[in-house]
Motif scaffolding. Structure first.
Motif, short mmCIF file in Angstrom:
data_model
loop_
_atom_site.label_atom_id
_atom_site.label_comp_id
_atom_site.label_asym_id
_atom_site.label_seq_id
_atom_site.Cartn_x
_atom_site.Cartn_y
_atom_site.Cartn_z
N CYS A 86 -49.63 32.97 8.09
CA CYS A 86 -49.55 32.89 9.54
C CYS A 86 -48.10 33.03 9.99
O CYS A 86 -47.23 32.30 9.52
CB CYS A 86 -50.12 31.55 10.04
SG CYS A 86 -49.94 31.39 11.81
N CYS A 91 -45.79 28.24 12.95
CA CYS A 91 -45.59 28.46 11.52
C CYS A 91 -44.22 29.09 11.25
O CYS A 91 -43.53 28.74 10.30
CB CYS A 91 -46.71 29.34 10.96
SG CYS A 91 -48.27 28.45 10.82
N CYS A 127 -51.56 33.18 14.85
CA CYS A 127 -51.99 31.78 14.79
C CYS A 127 -53.43 31.59 14.28
O CYS A 127 -54.37 32.18 14.81
CB CYS A 127 -51.88 31.15 16.18
SG CYS A 127 -52.34 29.41 16.17
N LEU A 128 -53.56 30.77 13.25
CA LEU A 128 -54.87 30.51 12.66
C LEU A 128 -55.48 29.25 13.27
O LEU A 128 -56.52 28.77 12.81
CB LEU A 128 -54.74 30.34 11.14
CG LEU A 128 -54.44 31.63 10.37
CD1 LEU A 128 -53.97 31.32 8.96
CD2 LEU A 128 -55.66 32.54 10.34
N ALA A 130 -54.22 26.17 13.41
CA ALA A 130 -53.96 24.91 12.68
C ALA A 130 -52.46 24.62 12.71
O ALA A 130 -51.86 24.28 11.69
CB ALA A 130 -54.45 25.05 11.24
N CYS A 131 -51.88 24.74 13.90
CA CYS A 131 -50.42 24.66 14.03
C CYS A 131 -49.84 23.33 13.52
O CYS A 131 -48.70 23.29 13.06
CB CYS A 131 -50.01 24.87 15.47
SG CYS A 131 -50.70 26.36 16.18
S1 FES Z 1 -48.93 29.25 14.51
FE1 FES Z 1 -49.70 29.19 12.50
S2 FES Z 1 -51.50 28.09 12.70
FE2 FES Z 1 -50.79 28.22 14.71
#
Ligand code: FES
Length: 163
Positions: A86, A91, A127-128, A130-131
Motif C-alpha cells: 500500500c 502507509c 489505501c487498503l 487499514a491505515c
Molecule cells: S493508506 Fe495504506 S491502508 Fe490506508
C-alpha cells in the motif's frame, strides 16, 4: 504475430476461441472475452489482444482501449504470489517506500514484473482501508501484514517460497 507452435499454447487459444464463438454476437462480448482470456492466460499479452481483435472483427485500438481503461486487466504476467504494497498516504508516511524498496531488493524485480521462477510479483496499490496498521502489505487476496518493517520482509517472503 509471434509463433504459437507450443501445443499447450494452441490448446489455450482453442479454448478461448470456443468461448469467443459462444458470445460473439452478444452485447458486451468484448469485456467478457477479455475476462475469459485473462483467466486462461493469466494476463493479456499483445498477441492475445490482437487475437481477440481479429476474432471479434474489431480494431486492435478498441481492444487496447478497454484493456487499459479497466485496472483489473493486466498486460503483464503476474507472479503466483502477488505482493501488494500500500502506497496510500498513511502507509507512505510510515515508511511503505522503504518496505517496497526492500521487497524489490530481496526478489530482484521491479514493480509489476514476475520473479524468474514466476513465484512472486510486487504491485503498488492505493489505501487498503487499514491505515491504523500502516504500513500494510497484502500477499494474495487474504494474507494481510500490518506495521511491516523492511527487516520483516525476508521472513514474509520465506513463508511463500515453498508454496
Ligand atoms: S493508506 Fe495504506 S491502508 Fe490506508
Amino acid at each position: 504475430m509471434p509463433s504459437t507452435n507450443c501445443a499447450g499454447h494452441e490448446e489455450l487459444y482453442a479454448e478461448l476461441n470456443g468461448y469467443i464463438d459462444s458470445v460473439k454476437n452478444q452485447p458486451g462480448s468484448l469485456i467478457n472475452v477479455l475476462h475469459r482470456a485473462q483467466e486462461i492466460f493469466g494476463y493479456l499479452s499483445e498477441e492475445t489482444q490482437q487475437h481477440v481483435a481479429e476474432k471479434l472483427d474489431i480494431p486492435l485500438s478498441q481492444v487496447y482501449g478497454v484493456v487499459t481503461f479497466y485496472n483489473f486487466f493486466s498486460t503483464k504476467p503476474k507472479g503466483k504470489h502477488q505482493i501488494k504494497v500500500c502506497l496510500g498516504t498513511a502507509c507512505y508516511v510510515k515508511g511503505a517506500d522503504r518496505v517496497l524498496e526492500r521487497l524489490k531488493e530481496e526478489l530482484g524485480v521491479d514493480l509489476d514484473e514476475p520473479t524468474q521462477d514466476g513465484k512472486f510479483s510486487i504491485h503498488a496499490v492505493r489505501c487498503l482501508g487499514a491505515c491504523s496498521m500502516a504500513p500494510v502489505v497484502l500477499v494474495g487476496e487474504r494474507d494481510f501484514y500490518g506495521k511491516v518493517t523492511p527487516d520483516e520482509i525476508g521472513k514474509i517472503i520465506e513463508k511463500y517460497k515453498e508454496e
